[in-house]
Scaffold this active site. Structure first.
Site, mmCIF file in Angstrom:
data_model
loop_
_atom_site.group_PDB
_atom_site.id
_atom_site.type_symbol
_atom_site.label_atom_id
_atom_site.label_comp_id
_atom_site.label_asym_id
_atom_site.label_seq_id
_atom_site.Cartn_x
_atom_site.Cartn_y
_atom_site.Cartn_z
ATOM 1 N N ASP A 15 0.846 -1.199 0.000
ATOM 2 C CA ASP A 15 0.000 0.000 0.000
ATOM 3 C C ASP A 15 0.880 1.248 0.000
ATOM 4 O O ASP A 15 0.551 2.260 -0.623
ATOM 5 C CB ASP A 15 -0.899 -0.013 1.247
ATOM 6 C CG ASP A 15 -2.186 0.762 1.046
ATOM 7 O OD1 ASP A 15 -2.284 1.478 0.032
ATOM 8 O OD2 ASP A 15 -3.088 0.660 1.893
ATOM 9 N N HIS A 210 -8.099 -0.592 8.735
ATOM 10 C CA HIS A 210 -7.115 -0.141 7.738
ATOM 11 C C HIS A 210 -7.349 1.350 7.513
ATOM 12 O O HIS A 210 -8.232 1.745 6.749
ATOM 13 C CB HIS A 210 -7.332 -0.960 6.459
ATOM 14 C CG HIS A 210 -6.416 -0.616 5.323
ATOM 15 N ND1 HIS A 210 -5.337 -1.393 4.978
ATOM 16 C CD2 HIS A 210 -6.426 0.410 4.424
ATOM 17 C CE1 HIS A 210 -4.724 -0.879 3.923
ATOM 18 N NE2 HIS A 210 -5.375 0.221 3.564
ATOM 19 N N CYS A 243 -3.545 5.035 -2.164
ATOM 20 C CA CYS A 243 -4.113 4.193 -3.220
ATOM 21 C C CYS A 243 -4.127 5.010 -4.514
ATOM 22 O O CYS A 243 -4.717 6.084 -4.558
ATOM 23 C CB CYS A 243 -5.527 3.746 -2.871
ATOM 24 S SG CYS A 243 -6.321 2.856 -4.227
HETATM 25 P P1 HMG Z 1 -8.340 -4.743 -16.937
HETATM 26 O O1 HMG Z 1 -7.586 -3.841 -17.862
HETATM 27 O O2 HMG Z 1 -9.821 -4.590 -16.848
HETATM 28 O O3 HMG Z 1 -7.957 -6.271 -17.162
HETATM 29 O O4 HMG Z 1 -7.729 -4.559 -15.477
HETATM 30 P P2 HMG Z 1 -8.201 -7.274 -18.323
HETATM 31 O O5 HMG Z 1 -8.638 -8.536 -17.693
HETATM 32 O O6 HMG Z 1 -9.058 -6.673 -19.409
HETATM 33 O O7 HMG Z 1 -6.724 -7.473 -18.902
HETATM 34 C C1 HMG Z 1 -6.026 -6.427 -19.568
HETATM 35 C C2 HMG Z 1 -4.542 -6.769 -19.603
HETATM 36 O O8 HMG Z 1 -4.010 -6.829 -18.279
HETATM 37 C C3 HMG Z 1 -4.239 -8.135 -20.216
HETATM 38 O O9 HMG Z 1 -2.955 -8.040 -20.817
HETATM 39 C C4 HMG Z 1 -4.130 -9.036 -19.024
HETATM 40 O O10 HMG Z 1 -3.340 -10.188 -19.242
HETATM 41 C C5 HMG Z 1 -3.461 -8.132 -18.019
HETATM 42 P P3 HMG Z 1 -2.751 -7.680 -22.372
HETATM 43 O O11 HMG Z 1 -3.530 -8.741 -23.092
HETATM 44 O O12 HMG Z 1 -3.346 -6.288 -22.563
HETATM 45 O O13 HMG Z 1 -1.274 -7.699 -22.538
HETATM 46 N N1 HMG Z 1 -3.770 -8.509 -16.631
HETATM 47 C C6 HMG Z 1 -2.845 -8.654 -15.668
HETATM 48 N N2 HMG Z 1 -1.506 -8.515 -15.674
HETATM 49 C C7 HMG Z 1 -0.879 -8.745 -14.502
HETATM 50 N N3 HMG Z 1 -1.509 -9.092 -13.352
HETATM 51 C C8 HMG Z 1 -2.836 -9.233 -13.327
HETATM 52 C C9 HMG Z 1 -3.554 -9.012 -14.529
HETATM 53 N N4 HMG Z 1 -4.861 -9.060 -14.838
HETATM 54 C C10 HMG Z 1 -4.976 -8.763 -16.115
HETATM 55 N N5 HMG Z 1 -3.446 -9.573 -12.206
HETATM 56 C C11 HMG Z 1 -7.196 -5.260 -13.248
HETATM 57 C C12 HMG Z 1 -8.243 -5.245 -14.356
HETATM 58 C C13 HMG Z 1 -7.878 -5.730 -11.980
HETATM 59 C C14 HMG Z 1 -6.082 -6.197 -13.645
HETATM 60 C C15 HMG Z 1 -6.645 -3.820 -13.103
HETATM 61 O O14 HMG Z 1 -7.706 -2.963 -12.918
HETATM 62 C C16 HMG Z 1 -5.672 -3.685 -11.979
HETATM 63 O O15 HMG Z 1 -4.608 -4.298 -11.969
HETATM 64 N N6 HMG Z 1 -6.004 -2.855 -10.955
HETATM 65 C C17 HMG Z 1 -5.102 -2.674 -9.840
HETATM 66 C C18 HMG Z 1 -5.699 -1.815 -8.844
HETATM 67 C C19 HMG Z 1 -4.802 -1.683 -7.663
HETATM 68 O O16 HMG Z 1 -3.803 -2.357 -7.523
HETATM 69 N N7 HMG Z 1 -5.183 -0.734 -6.772
HETATM 70 C C20 HMG Z 1 -4.470 -0.519 -5.589
HETATM 71 C C21 HMG Z 1 -4.659 -1.616 -4.594
HETATM 72 S S1 HMG Z 1 -6.213 -1.566 -3.737
HETATM 73 C C22 HMG Z 1 -5.924 -0.484 -2.420
HETATM 74 O O17 HMG Z 1 -4.903 0.138 -2.352
HETATM 75 C C23 HMG Z 1 -6.936 -0.401 -1.315
HETATM 76 C C24 HMG Z 1 -6.496 -1.152 -0.050
HETATM 77 O O18 HMG Z 1 -5.267 -0.682 0.422
HETATM 78 C C25 HMG Z 1 -7.566 -0.992 1.043
HETATM 79 C C26 HMG Z 1 -7.986 0.454 1.293
HETATM 80 O O19 HMG Z 1 -7.147 1.332 1.508
HETATM 81 O O20 HMG Z 1 -9.205 0.653 1.258
HETATM 82 C C27 HMG Z 1 -6.352 -2.644 -0.328
HETATM 83 MG MG MG Z 2 -5.055 1.152 1.600
#
Ligand code: HMG
Ligand code: MG
Length: 303
Positions: A15, A210, A243
């Site tokens: 995070d 959190h 985030c």
């Molecule tokens: P998308 O673009 O909708 O995914 O993203 P897709 O399924 O259409 O795939 C598009 C491309 O991404 C494809 O590759 C997939 O293979 C690839 P391409 O054919 O274009 O070369 N792909 C991936 N590559 C690596 N790892 C993966 C993956 N999945 C698909 N897992 C997705 C959807 C969920 C992947 C995207 O939106 C994403 O990665 N989001 C990340 C968001 C994130 O990390 N946010 C921060 C964390 S959450 C947070 O901080 C909150 C928390 O702390 C709690 C709080 O504070 O409340 C937890």
């Molecule tokens: Mg967080």
């Protein structure tokens, strides 16, 4: 003898670093983790198996997790975890041999779309195969629920909705549900009210707090959640991060600040405050900006 104890989940490497413009190398991250472990850290997130196009800071997560599990293979003693949004992420995580992952859902539709490009319902559909595969492979799953106290796009988030979604994560098999104040808007009355409602449907031992410290309320909110019975809290060394898909979200509450508060209450965190402050001093020049932790800046009083 300490009166009680809490579990601190160190989320700085995930995070924290996910929202820093300075991108630390795998080696720097590993060194940070080694120092955290030397300070007593037992439960930590190593990174996130998310799309590197979405969060480039997490692109080294596989390399880092491999290194961590090689050096700290006993996952019953050192609880490594990584964030997984879908089956692609799960596959990558499983290649490392990690035995714990975290899935993450949102309590508001707009935040869900912005963060993971799908609706809340679609995200739960994605979780189903993840939970099945995880169970089959004896991988523990933690569940995060974001924007539980307010959404940067929709404003107020109904408590009822948060309770319903948290319960759903619990029922589908998450061993712990971390209730996120993603943008640091919560106030103590909200925390008291929400956790009291949550604990009616989920055992309090399965709930975590959190808190991001955007408005300086995180410690007060942790104390309030503690009073309601919560004993697990997420924090980031130095107060790193935020985030990337939550506008205005600054870092998590700083681990040093949380430990200082609990030390003063005679509540055991298992962490060494002096060592944490030393990590802060080591880390700050590498991040190229002042870290937000208050205790980390000045340390504990020594006369
Ligand atoms: P998308 O673009 O909708 O995914 O993203 P897709 O399924 O259409 O795939 C598009 C491309 O991404 C494809 O590759 C997939 O293979 C690839 P391409 O054919 O274009 O070369 N792909 C991936 N590559 C690596 N790892 C993966 C993956 N999945 C698909 N897992 C997705 C959807 C969920 C992947 C995207 O939106 C994403 O990665 N989001 C990340 C968001 C994130 O990390 N946010 C921060 C964390 S959450 C947070 O901080 C909150 C928390 O702390 C709690 C709080 O504070 O409340 C937890
Ligand atoms: Mg967080």
């Amino acid at each position: 003898m300490a009166k009680g104890k809490v579990k601190i989940v160190e989320v700085g490497l995930r995070d924290g670093l996910q929202n820093e413009s300075t991108v630390l190398s795998t080696h720097q991250r590993f060194e940070l983790l080694e120092k955290l472990i030397a300070a007593g850290t037992k439960t930590f997130e190593v990174g996130a198996f998310v799309s590197p196009k979405w969060v480039p800071q997490m692109a080294v997560s596989k390399e880092l997790t491999d290194l961590v599990l090689k050096k700290y293979p006993d996952q019953k003693k050192f609880h490594s975890s990584v964030l997984v949004p879908n089956e692609v992420g799960l596959k990558g995580a499983m290649e490392t041999g990690i035995k714990e992952i975290a899935i993450f859902a949102s309590s508001s539709e707009t935040f869900s779309q912005k963060n993971i490009n799908c609706s809340i319902e679609e995200s739960f559909q994605r979780f189903e195969p993840i939970m099945k595969i995880a169970k089959k492979n004896k991988i523990k799953v933690r569940g995060y629920l974001s924007v539980c106290f307010g959404c940067p796009f929709e404003g107020d988030v109904p408590e009822k909705k948060v309770v319903e979604l948290a319960k759903r994560l619990y029922k589908m098999g998450c061993y712990e549900i971390s209730i996120g104040d993603t943008i640091g808007v919560a106030t103590v009355n909200q925390v008291d009210s929400l956790f009291k409602k949550l604990k009616k449907v989920i055992p309090i031992t399965k709930l975590a707090g959190h808190f991001h410290d955007t408005r300086g309320q995180a410690l007060a909110n942790i104390l309030e959640a503690y009073k309601v019975g919560v004993r697990v809290f997420d924090s980031s060394i130095g107060g790193l991060g935020g985030c990337p898909y939550a506008k205005g979200a600054t870092g998590n509450v700083a681990t040093e600040d949380v430990v200082y508060m609990f030390n003063g209450m005679d509540v055991n965190t298992g962490l060494d405050i002096d060592k944490l402050c030393a990590i802060n001093r080591w880390l700050e020049p590498q991040m190229n900006h002042a870290l937000s932790s208050r205790v980390g800046k000045v340390g504990v009083l020594k006369v």
